[in-house]
Design a protein around this motif. Structure first.
Motif, short mmCIF file in Angstrom:
data_model
loop_
_atom_site.label_atom_id
_atom_site.label_comp_id
_atom_site.label_asym_id
_atom_site.label_seq_id
_atom_site.Cartn_x
_atom_site.Cartn_y
_atom_site.Cartn_z
N GLY A 1 0.81 -1.22 0.00
CA GLY A 1 0.00 0.00 0.00
C GLY A 1 0.83 1.26 0.00
O GLY A 1 0.52 2.23 -0.70
N GLY A 2 1.94 1.28 0.78
CA GLY A 2 2.80 2.45 0.79
C GLY A 2 3.48 2.68 -0.55
O GLY A 2 3.61 3.83 -1.00
N SER A 3 3.90 1.62 -1.23
CA SER A 3 4.53 1.77 -2.54
C SER A 3 3.55 2.32 -3.56
O SER A 3 3.89 3.22 -4.35
N VAL A 4 2.33 1.79 -3.56
CA VAL A 4 1.32 2.29 -4.50
C VAL A 4 0.97 3.74 -4.21
O VAL A 4 0.85 4.57 -5.13
N PHE A 5 0.82 4.08 -2.93
CA PHE A 5 0.49 5.47 -2.58
C PHE A 5 1.62 6.42 -2.97
O PHE A 5 1.36 7.52 -3.49
N ALA A 6 2.87 6.02 -2.75
CA ALA A 6 3.99 6.88 -3.11
C ALA A 6 4.12 7.05 -4.61
O ALA A 6 4.48 8.13 -5.09
N GLY A 7 3.81 6.02 -5.37
CA GLY A 7 3.95 6.11 -6.81
C GLY A 7 2.82 6.83 -7.51
O GLY A 7 3.04 7.51 -8.51
N LEU A 8 1.59 6.71 -7.00
CA LEU A 8 0.43 7.26 -7.69
C LEU A 8 -0.15 8.50 -7.03
O LEU A 8 -0.86 9.26 -7.70
N CYS A 9 0.10 8.69 -5.75
CA CYS A 9 -0.55 9.80 -5.05
C CYS A 9 0.44 10.83 -4.53
O CYS A 9 0.50 11.95 -5.02
N ARG A 10 1.25 10.47 -3.54
CA ARG A 10 2.12 11.46 -2.91
C ARG A 10 3.26 10.74 -2.22
O ARG A 10 3.04 9.85 -1.41
N SER A 11 4.47 11.10 -2.54
CA SER A 11 5.64 10.55 -1.88
C SER A 11 6.17 11.57 -0.88
O SER A 11 6.41 12.73 -1.23
N SER A 12 6.31 11.15 0.36
CA SER A 12 6.79 12.04 1.41
C SER A 12 7.55 11.22 2.43
O SER A 12 7.61 9.98 2.36
N ARG A 13 8.14 11.91 3.38
CA ARG A 13 8.93 11.20 4.40
C ARG A 13 8.07 10.27 5.24
O ARG A 13 8.48 9.13 5.51
N PRO A 14 6.87 10.67 5.71
CA PRO A 14 6.04 9.71 6.46
C PRO A 14 5.66 8.48 5.64
O PRO A 14 5.64 7.37 6.17
N VAL A 15 5.36 8.67 4.37
CA VAL A 15 5.01 7.53 3.52
C VAL A 15 6.22 6.61 3.36
O VAL A 15 6.09 5.37 3.37
N ARG A 16 7.38 7.20 3.21
CA ARG A 16 8.60 6.39 3.09
C ARG A 16 8.82 5.58 4.37
O ARG A 16 9.23 4.41 4.32
N LYS A 17 8.56 6.18 5.53
CA LYS A 17 8.71 5.45 6.78
C LYS A 17 7.74 4.27 6.85
O LYS A 17 8.11 3.17 7.29
N ILE A 18 6.50 4.50 6.44
CA ILE A 18 5.52 3.42 6.45
C ILE A 18 5.96 2.28 5.53
O ILE A 18 5.92 1.09 5.90
N THR A 19 6.40 2.60 4.33
CA THR A 19 6.75 1.57 3.36
C THR A 19 8.00 0.81 3.78
O THR A 19 8.02 -0.43 3.75
N VAL A 20 9.04 1.52 4.15
CA VAL A 20 10.27 0.85 4.58
C VAL A 20 10.03 0.06 5.86
O VAL A 20 10.55 -1.05 6.04
N GLY A 21 9.21 0.61 6.75
CA GLY A 21 8.86 -0.14 7.96
C GLY A 21 8.12 -1.43 7.64
O GLY A 21 8.33 -2.46 8.28
N GLY A 22 7.25 -1.38 6.63
CA GLY A 22 6.57 -2.61 6.19
C GLY A 22 7.54 -3.64 5.65
O GLY A 22 7.41 -4.84 5.92
N TRP A 23 8.53 -3.18 4.88
CA TRP A 23 9.54 -4.10 4.35
C TRP A 23 10.33 -4.75 5.48
O TRP A 23 10.55 -5.97 5.50
N VAL A 24 10.77 -3.94 6.44
CA VAL A 24 11.54 -4.48 7.56
C VAL A 24 10.70 -5.47 8.37
O VAL A 24 11.17 -6.55 8.75
N THR A 25 9.43 -5.12 8.62
CA THR A 25 8.56 -6.01 9.40
C THR A 25 8.33 -7.33 8.67
O THR A 25 8.39 -8.41 9.29
N LEU A 26 8.06 -7.27 7.38
CA LEU A 26 7.81 -8.48 6.61
C LEU A 26 9.07 -9.35 6.55
O LEU A 26 8.99 -10.58 6.68
N PHE A 27 10.22 -8.75 6.35
CA PHE A 27 11.46 -9.52 6.27
C PHE A 27 11.76 -10.18 7.62
O PHE A 27 12.07 -11.37 7.69
#
Length: 732
Positions: free
Chosen positions: A196-222
């Motif tokens: 969801g964070g990757s899609v939101f950053a690519g199609l809607c708005r990329s910002s520092r909070p969105v980057r934290k959400i997306t990278v945090g999701g990657w770390v959590t999943l890994f």
């Protein structure tokens, strides 16, 4: 596009709206707090269900029948113990253990499927077992990756006392099971945040909070996938946390379908790390650079879209190919449907979290971007509903199972949460429409005001312009020349105060005079006190850092005031936050569902338990036939068993032994059945050699009851054979 963080238009007309919004704010906050507390309590209960109730909820492959049956008494010792499950199971060497009355193992130590059927398990027994009660303890892993275990007893000749202890616990250690359930929930949450964070950053708005959400999701999943892989062995073998250190067990896990899925997920996450680096690196920079080549930016966007789609499908497939979708009806269709369902969940819930943190941080976001996500979320909800209906039909099977099974009841809870989430989403869509209308009204008012000011300025300039330009005298020019540095310094200070404040000491020292509120005469540097003060601030790094923190705090406060001053934006932020909270609870319910036996399987197990005619008779008709083909090596005994010895489908087993009851093979065994009274037969039975001294036929059709003549032909060499006949009774 104007920023949504800009304050509302000042003036008398803005005051009533702001006052009304301020009056409604405490009540709205109380409602949000109450809803948040209730949902937090529900989430805590769900986490308890994930951990404490994981053992009972994980029994997906149900034991439908056993041979011999639980609690039965057989007249002769069976050659093997057979178990039948509702779905395929994965076996290990000691999946089935048979203990005699003294607690000693009497099985051969080898467990295998019967006839290649993955839903069966059989363990051979030693010959010459004495009479008494025997205990069968079994454990396996269902095809949808969940461990199952149990035990039952049977008796030979007559029941007796037994010292063997029947296991009463679950298939997994309680601590390992709790950690495994939490890891599964974290994996689902990390996947949703990443996609969801990757899609939101690519199609809607990329910002520092969105980057934290997306990278945090990657770390959590890994991290959760790695923990699940390490816990997989202890989880299925019923060991404690010490089993994590068993590297041999890890090798066995990687050879199974769930282990291979987890390893594939980790490899895909390595590629996802490169994807995120490009998305939040070069792509974000080019999207923000108006001078960047549009063609190259478009090519990069296409590559990211294609790569992100492949990554999302691959990650979702690691669940679909190892859990519910890979077992049961229409698995070829169910697995792609499950992939679509998971991706839709990720886009919707992860996008909600990204939008929530963006609005919370006061980041500027265009109304067009919010509307774009609203349409994207609507499409995800449609996909969720369609795929969810198919999955519900496939897993539940009947209307009664919705209320009579645990899976059905959890499914109703999930449907209710989805309905609540859709209702809140409808409120968010209305706030989105109001946001666009408010921005359009503000933009129109601003353009009208700017045009009026420009027109007035132009008219004043036309009326005041002299017919001949005046040439200023030298003193005036000199004064203006001397004032230029002062005006330039003031302009620089104004620009610095308008920009975001940097936390460096240099930036703080430069902005300190403007923040101190000094007089115009003092700004020019006149006066020894001011020059000393500025020098002290510039030379003291501790003082400079203190001023930087103060300025940063003032900026944060100003940002929050601007954010809360817009009632439309505040309403959207609260509704999105409520959506996110419900989504977290919904994700927990989905995790519980994935660890609960489907209603269709539970209903089938109950039907099998209440309909004995559908099971094999565990006290079959058994005939002992001694044979002698002539030579000394041609002497032995044969036991023929017919199960259940009823009209219709039956199973027939032939066991051959020597005179010492040791299993022996012979070159050929033939069996036929004849019902002379009705003129039926002889019916020849095709036998399959299963093991040493064991032949079997799984489907023998006996059309009616009566006394049948059984003919057994045993050949011990090329020329030595004998045929023996016995009568067997097939009951009505």
């Amino acid at each position: 596009m104007p920023s949504l963080t800009s304050p509302a238009t000042a003036g008398p007309t803005a005051t009533p709206a702001r006052t009304a919004a301020t009056a409604r704010r405490p009540m709205a906050r109380r409602l949000v707090a109450i809803c948040g507390a209730l949902l937090a309590a529900l989430l805590a209960a769900l986490l308890c269900a994930l951990s404490v109730g994981a053992n009972s909820a994980s029994a997906h492959a149900a034991l439908t029948s056993t041979d011999p049956e639980d609690g039965s008494v057989v007249q002769t010792a069976p050659r093997a113990v057979t178990l039948t499950f509702s779905e395929g199971v994965l076996l290990s060497g000691d999946s089935v253990r048979v203990l005699d009355p003294g607690g000693k193992r009497v099985d051969t130590g080898k467990t295998a499927h019967v006839g290649g059927k993955s839903s069966t398990a059989a363990a051979g027994l030693h010959s010459g077992l004495p009479d008494g009660t025997y205990t069968v303890a079994w454990k396996a892993v269902s095809e949808d990756s969940h461990p199952v275990s149990g035990a039952f007893t049977f008796s030979i000749g007559a029941p007796s006392k037994t010292k063997a202890k029947v296991p009463t616990g679950g298939a997994s250690d309680s601590t390992v099971s709790a950690l495994y359930g939490i890891g599964r929930y974290a994996a689902y949450g990390g996947f949703a945040a990443l996609v969801g964070g990757s899609v939101f950053a690519g199609l809607c708005r990329s910002s520092r909070p969105v980057r934290k959400i997306t990278v945090g999701g990657w770390v959590t999943l890994f991290a959760s996938s790695l923990v699940l892989l390490l816990l997989r062995g202890p989880y299925t073998d019923g060991e404690g946390l010490g089993g994590v250190l068993d590297l041999g067990g890890l090798g066995d896990v990687l050879s199974t379908k769930p282990g291979a899925a987890l390893l594939s997920r980790l490899l895909l996450l390595g590629a996802a790390a490169v994807f995120l680096a490009v998305l939040f690196g070069s792509y974000t920079r080019r999207a923000a650079d108006p001078e960047a080549d549009p063609r190259r930016r478009q090519d990069l966007a296409f590559g990211l879209g294609f790569g992100g789609t492949v990554m999302s499908v691959g990650l979702a497939a690691t669940w679909a190919m190892a859990e519910h979708a890979s077992v049961g009806l229409q698995r070829q269709l169910a697995m792609p449907v499950d992939v679509i369902h998971l991706i839709a969940v990720g886009v919707w819930l992860g996008g909600l979290a990204s939008l929530a943190v963006t609005l919370r941080a006061g980041e500027p976001i265009e109304p067009a971007a919010v509307r774009r996500f609203s349409r994207l979320a609507f499409g995800s909800v449609v996909a969720l509903v369609v795929t969810g209906l198919y999955q519900s039909w496939r897993q539940v099977g009947s209307w009664g199972a919705l209320t009579d099974t645990e899976y059905g009841r959890w499914l109703l809870v999930k449907v209710g949460l989805v309905a609540v989430l859709v209702g809140i989403a409808a409120v968010s869509r209305r706030w989105t429409g109001r946001l666009a209308d408010a921005r359009g009204t503000t933009a129109g008012a601003s353009s009208t005001t700017s045009s009026g000011i420009a027109a007035e300025a132009g008219s004043e300039a036309g009326s005041d312009t002299p017919s001949e330009p005046e040439t200023p005298s030298e003193p005036e020019n000199a004064a203006e020349a001397e004032g230029e540095p002062e005006n330039a310094a003031g302009a620089k200070d104004a620009v610095k105060s308008a920009r975001p404040v940097r936390t460096s000491a240099a930036g703080t020292a430069a902005d300190a005079p403007a923040d101190a509120g000094t007089e115009p005469g003092e700004e020019s540097g006149a006066g020894p006190g001011d020059s000393a003060g500025s020098g002290t601030a510039a030379d003291d790094p501790v003082r400079a850092a203190q001023l930087a923190r103060q300025q940063a705090a003032r900026n944060r406060t100003a940002t929050l005031r601007k954010r809360d001053a817009d009632p439309v934006r505040s309403g959207l932020r609260r509704s999105v936050l409520a959506e996110t909270i419900v989504a977290v609870v919904l994700l927990a319910v989905a995790t519980v569902l994935s660890a609960t036996q489907p209603g269709r399987a539970e209903t089938g197990r109950t039907a099998a338990a209440t309909n004995p005619g559908d099971r094999l008779n565990v006290d079959p008709v058994s005939v002992l036939i001694p044979y002698d083909t002539g030579p000394k090596s041609g002497r032995g005994k044969a036991v023929v068993m017919i199960e259940p010895a009823l009209p219709g489908d039956n199973a027939l087993h032939v066991f051959t032994t020597d005179l010492a009851d040791r299993p022996v093979d012979v070159p050929e065994v033939k069996v036929s059945l004849t019902l002379g009274q009705k003129g039926i037969g002889p019916l020849r039975v095709p036998l399959e050699h299963l093991s040493t001294g064991h032949w079997s036929a799984r489907t023998v059709q006996l059309p009616m009851a009566g006394t049948w003549q059984l003919s057994l032909t045993v050949r011990t060499s090329d020329i030595d054979q004998v045929t023996e006949t016995r009568n067997v009774k097939v009951a009505q």
